[in-house]
Design an enzyme around this catalytic site. Structure first.
Site, PDB file in Angstrom:
ATOM      1  N   HIS A 175     -17.894   1.669 -47.791  1.00  0.00           N
ATOM      2  CA  HIS A 175     -16.785   2.600 -47.972  1.00  0.00           C
ATOM      3  C   HIS A 175     -16.281   2.341 -49.386  1.00  0.00           C
ATOM      4  CE1 HIS A 175     -12.604   4.039 -47.758  1.00  0.00           C
ATOM      5  NE2 HIS A 175     -13.105   4.943 -46.939  1.00  0.00           N
ATOM      6  N   GLY A 195     -22.753   6.009 -46.237  1.00  0.00           N
ATOM      7  CA  GLY A 195     -21.396   5.800 -45.763  1.00  0.00           C
ATOM      8  C   GLY A 195     -20.430   6.760 -46.412  1.00  0.00           C
ATOM      9  N   ASP A 196     -19.170   6.408 -46.293  1.00  0.00           N
ATOM     10  CA  ASP A 196     -18.083   7.172 -46.905  1.00  0.00           C
ATOM     11  C   ASP A 196     -17.996   6.729 -48.361  1.00  0.00           C
ATOM     12  OD1 ASP A 196     -15.745   8.324 -47.747  1.00  0.00           O
ATOM     13  OD2 ASP A 196     -14.490   7.455 -46.187  1.00  0.00           O
ATOM     14  N   LEU A 197     -18.772   7.378 -49.199  1.00  0.00           N
ATOM     15  CA  LEU A 197     -18.868   6.948 -50.597  1.00  0.00           C
ATOM     16  C   LEU A 197     -17.797   7.576 -51.487  1.00  0.00           C
ATOM     17  CD1 LEU A 197     -22.740   6.873 -51.051  1.00  0.00           C
ATOM     18  CD2 LEU A 197     -21.202   5.180 -50.044  1.00  0.00           C
TER      19      LEU A 197
END
Length: 147
Positions: free
Chosen positions: A16, A52-54
């Site tokens: 993240h 992921g939540d980049l």
């Protein structure tokens, strides 16, 4: 630690990255660090999947020189379908900040499909599971011939 499937060593990575608009420089450093790890693992014949939540904007990827050689974006490889592009904000999706990158390991790993999940409200409480849609990606893994 890597796992093994069909005699292929695979490392899964998730992150993240910094989320605030003011954290662009830190986010770019974090992404570059993840790409560097993927490149190092590739040298040891480990196939890598990273996502992921980049919180990543395309312009930030451009500013670090784009994806390194042999690192692929699963959404692009699966055809860049605009219906499966935007992952945030779920009320009115406007950005593709959730991503999945991979090193194919001499063609041993190939995504075959990508779709967004988590687009429906939960029945019991009437809310979405997240403010992001999830990425559901199927990969084909080609190992040594079986006898």
């Amino acid at each position: 630690a890597p796992t093994t499937f069909n005699d292929i060593r695979i490392q899964f990575m998730t992150s993240h990255l910094e989320s605030l608009p003011t954290d662009r420089e830190e986010r770019k450093k974090q992404l570059k660090s993840c790409f560097d790890i993927m490149k190092e693992l590739e040298k040891t014949s480990i196939v890598t999947i990273f996502g992921g939540d980049l919180n990543l904007e395309d312009s930030e990827l451009d500013e670090i020189g784009g994806k390194p050689e042999n690192i692929r974006d699963a959404w692009e490889v699966c055809g860049s379908d605009k219906n499966h592009e935007l992952t945030w904000h779920t009320d009115n999706p406007t950005r593709r900040i959730d991503r999945m990158y991979y090193c194919p390991g001499d063609g041993k790993l190939q995504p075959t499909s990508l779709e967004l999940v988590g687009k429906d409200k939960l029945v019991k409480c009437g809310v979405l599971p997240s403010d992001h849609y999830g990425l559901f990606i199927k990969f084909q893994i080609q190992g040594p011939a079986q006898t």
